[in-house]
Scaffold this motif. Structure first.
Motif, mmCIF file in Angstrom:
data_model
loop_
_atom_site.group_PDB
_atom_site.id
_atom_site.type_symbol
_atom_site.label_atom_id
_atom_site.label_comp_id
_atom_site.label_asym_id
_atom_site.label_seq_id
_atom_site.Cartn_x
_atom_site.Cartn_y
_atom_site.Cartn_z
ATOM 1 N N GLY A 35 0.861 -1.166 0.000
ATOM 2 C CA GLY A 35 0.000 0.000 0.000
ATOM 3 C C GLY A 35 0.896 1.214 0.000
ATOM 4 N N LEU A 36 0.324 2.377 -0.209
ATOM 5 C CA LEU A 36 1.130 3.599 -0.191
ATOM 6 C C LEU A 36 1.611 3.909 1.218
ATOM 7 C CD1 LEU A 36 -0.866 5.986 -2.547
ATOM 8 C CD2 LEU A 36 1.367 4.937 -3.009
ATOM 9 N N ARG A 82 6.968 -2.185 4.731
ATOM 10 C CA ARG A 82 6.352 -3.002 3.691
ATOM 11 C C ARG A 82 5.549 -2.177 2.692
ATOM 12 N NH1 ARG A 82 6.611 -5.325 8.533
ATOM 13 N NH2 ARG A 82 7.247 -7.509 8.665
ATOM 14 N N LEU A 83 5.468 -0.866 2.922
ATOM 15 C CA LEU A 83 4.679 0.012 2.071
ATOM 16 C C LEU A 83 5.553 0.668 1.006
ATOM 17 C CD1 LEU A 83 2.514 1.680 4.871
ATOM 18 C CD2 LEU A 83 1.951 -0.314 3.465
ATOM 19 N N ILE A 84 4.919 1.089 -0.056
ATOM 20 C CA ILE A 84 5.643 1.644 -1.201
ATOM 21 C C ILE A 84 5.431 3.162 -1.279
ATOM 22 C CG2 ILE A 84 3.736 1.313 -2.855
ATOM 23 C CD1 ILE A 84 5.856 0.397 -4.901
ATOM 24 N N GLN A 107 8.233 5.403 -6.037
ATOM 25 C CA GLN A 107 8.576 4.036 -6.423
ATOM 26 C C GLN A 107 7.413 3.366 -7.143
ATOM 27 O OE1 GLN A 107 11.568 2.772 -6.247
ATOM 28 N NE2 GLN A 107 11.031 0.780 -7.069
ATOM 29 N N ALA A 108 6.203 3.627 -6.694
ATOM 30 C CA ALA A 108 5.029 3.075 -7.370
ATOM 31 C C ALA A 108 4.965 3.554 -8.820
ATOM 32 C CB ALA A 108 3.762 3.470 -6.616
ATOM 33 N N VAL A 127 -2.198 7.798 -7.992
ATOM 34 C CA VAL A 127 -0.750 7.928 -8.198
ATOM 35 C C VAL A 127 -0.300 7.283 -9.497
ATOM 36 C CG1 VAL A 127 1.524 7.267 -7.301
ATOM 37 C CG2 VAL A 127 -0.233 8.139 -5.745
ATOM 38 N N VAL A 128 -0.777 6.046 -9.766
ATOM 39 C CA VAL A 128 -0.221 5.270 -10.886
ATOM 40 C C VAL A 128 -1.185 5.081 -12.053
ATOM 41 C CG1 VAL A 128 1.363 4.049 -9.363
ATOM 42 C CG2 VAL A 128 -0.864 3.024 -9.887
#
Length: 413
Positions: A241-242, A259-261, A265-266, A299-300
């Motif tokens: 997740g973000l 563990r989040l991105i 990076q996403a 975001v992506v």
């Protein structure tokens, strides 16, 4: 990784195919499994779309003396969930690996145990996109075989051929602990290998040659970026997740943060055609998960987001031998966080979910009073409320995964 014209033409093919199946309102679950009292729009979208959980742990024995293991009602739980398919995964490194060959033994035992589960549930593994579409059209729940971590390879890339022949189509490169021959740096450990290793790169190349989708969950940014330079096909990060979406529990947020991105990076992953699965962690209900998905989409883009719950659809399995040969608990067991406090979770073949026995279909309260609707129904309702229509839900629900899965598994001409 260069995005070739082949990527875009196959992408358009899958998107148009998904739109066609949506228009037919296909039937991914039995009529008597449809929850009563729901808005017909929700049930229609569940039926029309191909819902895929890209990361779902099915606990099975990893020791041969514990085979065949308990009966697992996988088919009925899938029918209840509304999902058409799950990436059925397991990992071999929860209990400390102590000798060469042990990871491979556990891997083979896990596959054999899953053979038993599928046979008892009258289910089969999907080996390509056509298999998934066929299962969805016939109303048959199905699975894509996955494994979390390349520990079973033990430095032998040729073992991927055997794994492929046994039905593996989705490979998580890393997990919580280094393999005996490391493949890259893990995001919850200090960097040791300078990112993707030479062996990790060879595993990506061989996976692409065979037709196995590469999953970069658990990889740090340096490893991920190294993998993107090696890969010639889009990759997936199934469960994250973000890092701007931390939920309502500060202690849980602190545990999950590595563990989040990040947004930057996403965007790198998406720019290479990749897909990012948003998990259920740090969401207290379906609407919060939908909001986390929306944040990722913002975001992506809508074409690069999927579902990766990192939960268990069926009851956790607890080996009688789980009490010995554990890793140091400060490294092996992430503390479960309940109401801001921590305690060691029950040991099983997966450890992130704090409630121990909670399954995918019992994460959140049902939508209807006194009713019992499953995971995908809940999420579809929440995504509708978040402003998404059927076409967008179809992409998030499974269409985006199908695109990269199809590219990974399609045989080259």
């Amino acid at each position: 990784m260069q995005i070739t014209p082949t990527y875009w033409s196959r992408r358009l093919f899958i998107q148009s195919l998904s739109a066609a199946t949506a228009g037919l309102l296909l039937r991914p679950l039995a009529a008597n499994a449809t929850p009563g009292g729901l808005d017909p729009k929700i049930t229609d979208i569940v039926r029309a779309t191909i819902g895929i959980d890209t990361h779902n742990h099915i606990d099975v024995p990893l020791l041969s003396e514990e085979l065949p293991g308990p009966d697992i009602a996988l088919a009925s739980e899938m029918q209840k969930s509304g999902l058409s398919a799950i990436c059925m995964t397991f990992a071999v490194d929860y209990v400390k690996l102590t000798y060469e060959g042990q990871a491979y033994e556990r891997f083979l035992t896990g596959l054999k145990a899953m053979d038993e589960v599928l046979q008892k549930n009258a289910m089969t593994r999907c080996l390509n996109t056509a298999d998934i579409l066929k299962a969805h059209k016939s109303g048959q729940p199905t699975v894509i075989q996955s494994v979390e971590g390349g520990h079973f390879l033990e430095g032998k890339v040729d073992r991927l051929q055997l794994a492929y022949d046994r039905g593996l189509r989705h490979l998580g490169l890393l997990h919580d602990h280094d393999a005996s021959t490391p493949l890259g740096d893990i995001f919850t450990e200090p960097p040791r290998w300078g990112g993707l290793t030479k062996f990790g790169a060879s595993v990506i190349r061989e996976s692409e040659r065979l037709g196995i989708l590469v999953d970069l969950a658990h990889a740090d940014d340096n490893t991920t970026n190294g993998a993107l330079k090696v890969a010639t096909k889009p990759v997936i990060i199934t469960h994250t997740g973000l890092n701007t979406r931390l939920g309502n529990n500060p202690a849980m947020a602190k545990m999950m943060l590595p563990r989040l991105i990040s947004k930057s990076q996403a965007k790198i992953v998406a720019s290479q055609g990749g897909v990012i699965g948003v998990w259920t962690h740090l969401a207290d209900n379906a609407q919060q998960m939908a909001d986390n998905i929306k944040a990722m989409v913002d975001v992506v883009g809508i074409d690069h987001v999927a579902i990766g719950t990192d939960t268990k659809l069926t009851t956790p399995y607890h080996s009688p031998k789980d009490h010995f040969e554990q890793h140091d608990k400060n490294k092996q067991v992430h503390p479960a966080v309940i109401n801001g406090s921590t305690k060691e979770p029950r040991k099983s073949n997966h450890q992130h979910r704090p409630s121990g026995e909670t399954t995918t279909n019992s994460l959140w309260p049902p939508l209807t009073k006194g009713g019992a609707s499953g995971f995908y129904y809940e999420l579809v309702a929440a995504l509708l409320k978040a402003g998404y229509d059927q076409k967008a839900i179809g992409k998030i629900g499974g269409g985006n995964y199908l695109r990269v899965f199809d590219l990974a598994t399609a045989k080259q001409a």
